[in-house]
Design a protein around this motif. Structure first.
Motif, mmCIF file in Angstrom:
data_model
loop_
_atom_site.group_PDB
_atom_site.id
_atom_site.type_symbol
_atom_site.label_atom_id
_atom_site.label_comp_id
_atom_site.label_asym_id
_atom_site.label_seq_id
_atom_site.Cartn_x
_atom_site.Cartn_y
_atom_site.Cartn_z
ATOM 1 N N ILE A 54 3.765 14.616 7.135
ATOM 2 C CA ILE A 54 2.407 14.155 6.877
ATOM 3 C C ILE A 54 1.899 14.851 5.617
ATOM 4 O O ILE A 54 1.905 16.084 5.538
ATOM 5 C CB ILE A 54 1.467 14.452 8.069
ATOM 6 N N ASN A 114 -0.753 16.169 2.553
ATOM 7 C CA ASN A 114 -2.008 16.913 2.578
ATOM 8 C C ASN A 114 -3.188 16.035 2.172
ATOM 9 O O ASN A 114 -3.024 15.004 1.528
ATOM 10 C CB ASN A 114 -1.936 18.095 1.602
ATOM 11 N N ALA A 135 -3.169 12.112 4.214
ATOM 12 C CA ALA A 135 -2.791 12.295 5.621
ATOM 13 C C ALA A 135 -3.415 11.229 6.511
ATOM 14 O O ALA A 135 -2.815 10.809 7.497
ATOM 15 C CB ALA A 135 -3.207 13.683 6.097
#
Length: 190
Positions: free
Chosen positions: A93, A95, A99
């Motif tokens: 995932i 940042n 995300a």
């Protein structure tokens, strides 16, 4: 004689405002003093002030978590394991805002449900024992709060309020810089 009266100083009445009622509240400090540029407290009563203070504290608390979460995940600290049964790892995932698009829709739904549950059932004064707006101890959580004297309590509440204000600007700054791109000291590439 009548024309000279036009140049005589006029009597100016002092304007009174309800804003003076809030100038001694927690959080009013130098260099700005009482600062309400949008006039949200014009003709407001104590109940309105308390509601806005509660909202300010709530947004400050959320912003502190968001800022810290942003810094920690950018430092590479992520949960181990998978976020879903398809094998999507927490490590995969990205940042920041990216995300949100990478989290599976069932995960977003779970986050929304958790936040709704916290908002409606947990993060409120259930017992009616709150000492101040944002006091959610409900006669259960204390961590020594009742042992502090009034001056220490005011100091600690002021620290939370100011840290929340700083965090609101901090997370806003991180989100803006993420959209602008580049790198930031400590945070790294955006």
């Amino acid at each position: 004689a009548g024309s000279a009266a036009a140049f005589a100083p006029a009597v100016v009445q002092k304007a009174t405002t309800s804003l003076h009622a809030f100038e001694s509240e927690l959080g009013v400090q130098e260099p700005l003093g009482f600062y309400d540029p949008l006039g949200l407290l014009d003709d407001a009563d104590q109940e309105r002030f308390d509601r806005l203070r509660y909202v300010e504290l709530k947004h400050g608390r959320i912003s502190q978590l968001a800022f810290l979460g942003n810094i920690i995940t950018r430092a590479g600290v992520k949960l181990p394991g998978n976020i879903d049964y398809e094998g999507t790892t927490f490590e995969s995932i990205p940042n920041g805002w990216a995300a949100v698009g990478a989290i599976p829709s069932a995960g977003i739904a779970q986050i929304v449900l958790l936040v709704g549950f916290l908002e409606l059932a947990v993060m409120k004064d259930v017992s009616g024992d709150a000492e101040f707006p944002g006091d959610f101890r409900n006669g259960f959580l204390d961590y020594g709060w009742d042992d502090f004297d009034e001056e220490t309590k005011l100091f600690k509440r002021g620290v939370e309020l100011n840290n929340g204000r700083a965090a609101m600007f901090g997370i806003l700054g991180l989100m803006v810089h993420e959209q602008l791109g580049g790198t930031l000291p400590i945070v790294g590439p955006m």
